[in-house]
Design a protein around this motif. Structure first.
Motif, PDB file in Angstrom:
ATOM      1  N   GLU A  38       0.817  -1.219   0.000  1.00 10.48           N
ATOM      2  CA  GLU A  38       0.000   0.000   0.000  1.00 10.48           C
ATOM      3  C   GLU A  38       0.848   1.266   0.000  1.00 10.48           C
ATOM      4  OE1 GLU A  38      -2.979   0.238   3.020  1.00 10.48           O
ATOM      5  OE2 GLU A  38      -3.583  -1.834   2.699  1.00 10.48           O
ATOM      6  N   ASN A  39       1.842   1.290   0.863  1.00 10.24           N
ATOM      7  CA  ASN A  39       2.660   2.492   0.997  1.00 10.24           C
ATOM      8  C   ASN A  39       4.130   2.131   0.778  1.00 10.24           C
ATOM      9  OD1 ASN A  39       3.733   4.928   1.600  1.00 10.24           O
ATOM     10  ND2 ASN A  39       3.017   5.020   3.708  1.00 10.24           N
ATOM     11  N   PRO A  40       4.631   2.272  -0.439  1.00  8.66           N
ATOM     12  CA  PRO A  40       6.026   1.921  -0.702  1.00  8.66           C
ATOM     13  C   PRO A  40       7.036   2.823   0.009  1.00  8.66           C
ATOM     14  CG  PRO A  40       4.998   2.817  -2.672  1.00  8.66           C
ATOM     15  CD  PRO A  40       3.927   2.674  -1.644  1.00  8.66           C
ATOM     16  N   MET A  41       6.579   3.946   0.550  1.00  2.95           N
ATOM     17  CA  MET A  41       7.479   4.825   1.302  1.00  2.95           C
ATOM     18  C   MET A  41       7.925   4.176   2.606  1.00  2.95           C
ATOM     19  SD  MET A  41       8.227   7.452  -0.418  1.00  2.95           S
ATOM     20  CE  MET A  41       8.974   8.424   0.859  1.00  2.95           C
ATOM     21  N   LYS A  42       7.219   3.139   3.048  1.00  3.48           N
ATOM     22  CA  LYS A  42       7.628   2.425   4.257  1.00  3.48           C
ATOM     23  C   LYS A  42       9.025   1.837   4.081  1.00  3.48           C
ATOM     24  CE  LYS A  42       3.158   0.960   6.078  1.00  3.48           C
ATOM     25  NZ  LYS A  42       2.323  -0.206   6.399  1.00  3.48           N
ATOM     26  N   ILE A  43       9.338   1.424   2.858  1.00  3.66           N
ATOM     27  CA  ILE A  43      10.647   0.824   2.591  1.00  3.66           C
ATOM     28  C   ILE A  43      11.748   1.859   2.818  1.00  3.66           C
ATOM     29  CG2 ILE A  43      12.128  -0.205   0.820  1.00  3.66           C
ATOM     30  CD1 ILE A  43       9.568  -1.451  -0.364  1.00  3.66           C
ATOM     31  N   SER A  44      11.594   3.030   2.233  1.00  2.00           N
ATOM     32  CA  SER A  44      12.638   4.049   2.393  1.00  2.00           C
ATOM     33  C   SER A  44      12.674   4.578   3.830  1.00  2.00           C
ATOM     34  CB  SER A  44      12.443   5.191   1.405  1.00  2.00           C
ATOM     35  OG  SER A  44      11.252   5.877   1.654  1.00  2.00           O
ATOM     36  N   HIS A  45      11.524   4.667   4.473  1.00  2.00           N
ATOM     37  CA  HIS A  45      11.494   5.123   5.865  1.00  2.00           C
ATOM     38  C   HIS A  45      12.233   4.135   6.765  1.00  2.00           C
ATOM     39  CE1 HIS A  45       9.787   5.573   9.923  1.00  2.00           C
ATOM     40  NE2 HIS A  45       9.884   6.854   9.642  1.00  2.00           N
ATOM     41  N   THR A  46      12.023   2.853   6.531  1.00  2.00           N
ATOM     42  CA  THR A  46      12.698   1.825   7.329  1.00  2.00           C
ATOM     43  C   THR A  46      14.199   1.860   7.085  1.00  2.00           C
ATOM     44  OG1 THR A  46      10.718   0.445   7.189  1.00  2.00           O
ATOM     45  CG2 THR A  46      12.747  -0.636   7.864  1.00  2.00           C
ATOM     46  N   ARG A  47      14.587   2.057   5.827  1.00  2.00           N
ATOM     47  CA  ARG A  47      16.011   2.131   5.494  1.00  2.00           C
ATOM     48  C   ARG A  47      16.670   3.327   6.184  1.00  2.00           C
ATOM     49  NH1 ARG A  47      15.441   1.698   0.110  1.00  2.00           N
ATOM     50  NH2 ARG A  47      15.644   3.914  -0.214  1.00  2.00           N
ATOM     51  N   LYS A  48      15.979   4.448   6.204  1.00  2.00           N
ATOM     52  CA  LYS A  48      16.515   5.642   6.869  1.00  2.00           C
ATOM     53  C   LYS A  48      16.588   5.452   8.380  1.00  2.00           C
ATOM     54  CE  LYS A  48      15.104   8.851   3.305  1.00  2.00           C
ATOM     55  NZ  LYS A  48      14.248   9.975   2.921  1.00  2.00           N
ATOM     56  N   LEU A  49      15.608   4.762   8.938  1.00  2.00           N
ATOM     57  CA  LEU A  49      15.618   4.496  10.378  1.00  2.00           C
ATOM     58  C   LEU A  49      16.811   3.613  10.748  1.00  2.00           C
ATOM     59  CD1 LEU A  49      14.368   4.685  13.174  1.00  2.00           C
ATOM     60  CD2 LEU A  49      12.868   2.786  12.547  1.00  2.00           C
TER      61      LEU A  49
END
Length: 62
Positions: A38-49
């Protein structure tokens, strides 16, 4: 997770959180490869975290 919360974690907590987030990232990537999430931004957010946690771990290790 906010920066202040990350700075408040101990070294052991940081290590555990990094492992958990890497596992979460792997699951997200796998799920996204099979069918778009649903929200592919979760991938980049997790990577940044993970990067923020690793940076704080390095700073505390010195």
């Amino acid at each position: 997770m906010k920066t202040a919360e990350i700075k408040g974690l101990s070294v052991e907590d940081l290590k555990q959180r990094i492992v958990a987030e890497k596992e979460n990232l792997h699951k997200l990537k796998f799920a996204h490869a099979i069918s778009p999430i649903e929200n592919p931004m979760k991938i980049s957010h997790t990577r940044k975290l993970i990067a923020q946690l690793s940076t704080e771990l390095t700073a505390k290790s010195k």
